[in-house]
Structure formats: structure tokens, C-alpha cells
Design a protein around this motif. Sequence first.
Motif, PDB file in Angstrom:
ATOM      1  N   MET A   1      42.803  36.200 -40.366  1.00  0.00           N
ATOM      2  CA  MET A   1      43.555  35.302 -41.216  1.00  0.00           C
ATOM      3  C   MET A   1      43.204  35.553 -42.677  1.00  0.00           C
ATOM      4  O   MET A   1      42.143  36.070 -42.985  1.00  0.00           O
ATOM      5  N   MET A   2      44.103  35.124 -43.535  1.00  0.00           N
ATOM      6  CA  MET A   2      43.887  35.294 -44.967  1.00  0.00           C
ATOM      7  C   MET A   2      42.746  34.400 -45.441  1.00  0.00           C
ATOM      8  O   MET A   2      42.476  33.356 -44.839  1.00  0.00           O
ATOM      9  N   ALA A   3      42.118  34.807 -46.520  1.00  0.00           N
ATOM     10  CA  ALA A   3      41.050  33.992 -47.107  1.00  0.00           C
ATOM     11  C   ALA A   3      41.578  32.611 -47.473  1.00  0.00           C
ATOM     12  O   ALA A   3      40.889  31.597 -47.287  1.00  0.00           O
ATOM     13  N   THR A   4      42.807  32.550 -47.955  1.00  0.00           N
ATOM     14  CA  THR A   4      43.366  31.258 -48.330  1.00  0.00           C
ATOM     15  C   THR A   4      43.541  30.354 -47.109  1.00  0.00           C
ATOM     16  O   THR A   4      43.315  29.143 -47.204  1.00  0.00           O
ATOM     17  N   THR A   5      43.902  30.928 -45.975  1.00  0.00           N
ATOM     18  CA  THR A   5      44.044  30.125 -44.760  1.00  0.00           C
ATOM     19  C   THR A   5      42.701  29.506 -44.401  1.00  0.00           C
ATOM     20  O   THR A   5      42.621  28.324 -44.039  1.00  0.00           O
ATOM     21  N   HIS A   6      41.634  30.294 -44.495  1.00  0.00           N
ATOM     22  CA  HIS A   6      40.293  29.779 -44.201  1.00  0.00           C
ATOM     23  C   HIS A   6      39.888  28.683 -45.180  1.00  0.00           C
ATOM     24  O   HIS A   6      39.309  27.667 -44.783  1.00  0.00           O
ATOM     25  N   VAL A   7      40.183  28.877 -46.446  1.00  0.00           N
ATOM     26  CA  VAL A   7      39.852  27.859 -47.457  1.00  0.00           C
ATOM     27  C   VAL A   7      40.637  26.577 -47.198  1.00  0.00           C
ATOM     28  O   VAL A   7      40.069  25.475 -47.222  1.00  0.00           O
ATOM     29  N   PHE A   8      41.927  26.707 -46.916  1.00  0.00           N
ATOM     30  CA  PHE A   8      42.745  25.519 -46.673  1.00  0.00           C
ATOM     31  C   PHE A   8      42.320  24.800 -45.397  1.00  0.00           C
ATOM     32  O   PHE A   8      42.394  23.566 -45.329  1.00  0.00           O
ATOM     33  N   ALA A   9      41.858  25.547 -44.395  1.00  0.00           N
ATOM     34  CA  ALA A   9      41.350  24.907 -43.172  1.00  0.00           C
ATOM     35  C   ALA A   9      40.106  24.081 -43.493  1.00  0.00           C
ATOM     36  O   ALA A   9      39.954  22.955 -43.007  1.00  0.00           O
ATOM     37  N   GLY A  10      39.217  24.631 -44.318  1.00  0.00           N
ATOM     38  CA  GLY A  10      38.029  23.886 -44.726  1.00  0.00           C
ATOM     39  C   GLY A  10      38.387  22.644 -45.515  1.00  0.00           C
ATOM     40  O   GLY A  10      37.834  21.558 -45.293  1.00  0.00           O
ATOM     41  N   LEU A  11      39.335  22.778 -46.434  1.00  0.00           N
ATOM     42  CA  LEU A  11      39.763  21.615 -47.224  1.00  0.00           C
ATOM     43  C   LEU A  11      40.432  20.562 -46.339  1.00  0.00           C
ATOM     44  O   LEU A  11      40.222  19.363 -46.534  1.00  0.00           O
ATOM     45  N   ALA A  12      41.223  21.005 -45.378  1.00  0.00           N
ATOM     46  CA  ALA A  12      41.868  20.053 -44.461  1.00  0.00           C
ATOM     47  C   ALA A  12      40.825  19.320 -43.623  1.00  0.00           C
ATOM     48  O   ALA A  12      40.975  18.127 -43.337  1.00  0.00           O
ATOM     49  N   ALA A  13      39.763  20.029 -43.242  1.00  0.00           N
ATOM     50  CA  ALA A  13      38.712  19.406 -42.429  1.00  0.00           C
ATOM     51  C   ALA A  13      37.963  18.317 -43.196  1.00  0.00           C
ATOM     52  O   ALA A  13      37.581  17.302 -42.618  1.00  0.00           O
ATOM     53  N   VAL A  14      37.765  18.514 -44.489  1.00  0.00           N
ATOM     54  CA  VAL A  14      37.004  17.523 -45.264  1.00  0.00           C
ATOM     55  C   VAL A  14      37.898  16.498 -45.952  1.00  0.00           C
ATOM     56  O   VAL A  14      37.398  15.506 -46.485  1.00  0.00           O
ATOM     57  N   ALA A  15      39.206  16.703 -45.934  1.00  0.00           N
ATOM     58  CA  ALA A  15      40.123  15.789 -46.624  1.00  0.00           C
ATOM     59  C   ALA A  15      39.991  14.338 -46.166  1.00  0.00           C
ATOM     60  O   ALA A  15      39.970  13.435 -47.025  1.00  0.00           O
ATOM     61  N   PRO A  16      39.866  14.054 -44.864  1.00  0.00           N
ATOM     62  CA  PRO A  16      39.720  12.638 -44.478  1.00  0.00           C
ATOM     63  C   PRO A  16      38.461  11.986 -45.051  1.00  0.00           C
ATOM     64  O   PRO A  16      38.485  10.821 -45.465  1.00  0.00           O
ATOM     65  N   VAL A  17      37.372  12.732 -45.102  1.00  0.00           N
ATOM     66  CA  VAL A  17      36.127  12.190 -45.664  1.00  0.00           C
ATOM     67  C   VAL A  17      36.291  11.982 -47.164  1.00  0.00           C
ATOM     68  O   VAL A  17      35.864  10.962 -47.706  1.00  0.00           O
ATOM     69  N   ALA A  18      36.922  12.944 -47.827  1.00  0.00           N
ATOM     70  CA  ALA A  18      37.148  12.822 -49.270  1.00  0.00           C
ATOM     71  C   ALA A  18      38.056  11.633 -49.586  1.00  0.00           C
ATOM     72  O   ALA A  18      37.875  10.959 -50.599  1.00  0.00           O
ATOM     73  N   TYR A  19      39.006  11.371 -48.722  1.00  0.00           N
ATOM     74  CA  TYR A  19      39.894  10.222 -48.913  1.00  0.00           C
ATOM     75  C   TYR A  19      39.110   8.915 -48.797  1.00  0.00           C
ATOM     76  O   TYR A  19      39.296   7.998 -49.593  1.00  0.00           O
ATOM     77  N   LEU A  20      38.221   8.851 -47.789  1.00  0.00           N
ATOM     78  CA  LEU A  20      37.431   7.636 -47.574  1.00  0.00           C
ATOM     79  C   LEU A  20      36.314   7.465 -48.597  1.00  0.00           C
ATOM     80  O   LEU A  20      35.929   6.347 -48.923  1.00  0.00           O
TER      81      LEU A  20
END
Length: 184
Positions: free
Chosen positions: A1-20
Amino acid sequence: MMATTHVFAGLAAVAPVAYLLPKLSTPLAVGAILGGLAPDFDLVFDHRRTFHFPVVGAAIAALAVAVAVTVPGPLTAALAALAVAAWLHAVSDAAGSGPEMDPWNHRHGRAVYDHVRGRWLRPRRWIRYDGSPEDAALATALAVPALVVFEGPIDVLVLVGVALSIAYALLRRRLVAWLPDWLE
């Protein structure tokens, strides 16, 4: 996968915590971005073996998250995000194809190295190759949570990353022909 896909997966994983916990959103985003990129620093070594830990990485990520929950703060949040994103990167590389420059030729049956079992995991090819149309679609979809939750420079980085992902996907198969022979 592209580096951007990996970065976006990481950001998606932490997004709920960042929201809270919006006070931790920047350290979480920085950790996720670095963790999404870090495993590919082994491109100059034995790619997808040196810094990719699909099995051991799960234990490291779990430990980092446990520390961040026990001792919450910007540093522990960033390190937990880094560990989770790096582990996701390593695991998701097995969903794609091999690390060769022309993975659509299926020359190798190696996706990512499992240090625990001492063997290569086979590529699943759910994402046919980095920069494939489905990789660009996945990257774009994974960017949405980051665009919803994060603000400012993170949003700009994500938008630039989406644009780069789409451009790379449009050119990916042609790039191999443009590379010098010694890079193949």
C-alpha cells in the motif's frame, strides 16, 4: 500500500480518541503520521523485514496504549499512536502484494516478514499493488475521519496526501518503465 494509505489508517485509528480528548489531538496525529511512515524506513535495508513487525508489533502497540491510558499525556499519547500506526502498517502490508517494484507480475510470494515464526507472510493481494485504484480509493476513504476530526496543518497535510495518492495511482504502472535499471 501507499505510504499515504498507511498514514491515513493511523490517523483514522486515533481519530476517535482525538475527538474525545481534543487536547491530545496534535500529539496523536503526529504519532500516527510518524508511525504510518516509520516501517518503510527499511526501504534501504531488507524492505518489509527490518522495521516491519506484524506480530510483535501488536504486543508493542498494546503495551504503548496501556501506558498511555495509565499515564495520559502528550508524550504517551504520541508514542501509543506511533506504535499502533506502525503495527497497522506492518499488518496491512500483508493485505497487499509483494515489495517489488512491479508487484502486478507476482514474482515473489513475500509480503511482510513474521519475526516470531521466522518466515515471510504471503501477500493476500486484496490491494493488488501500491498505487492501484483500490489503494487510492482506500486512502481517500481512510482520510475522511482525519478531515472530520483534525484541524489546521493536519487537514492540509491530509488534503495534500489525498492529492498525491490520486496522482501516484494515475502514474504508478508507468513509473517502473521510467526508472533506471539499477533501481529495479
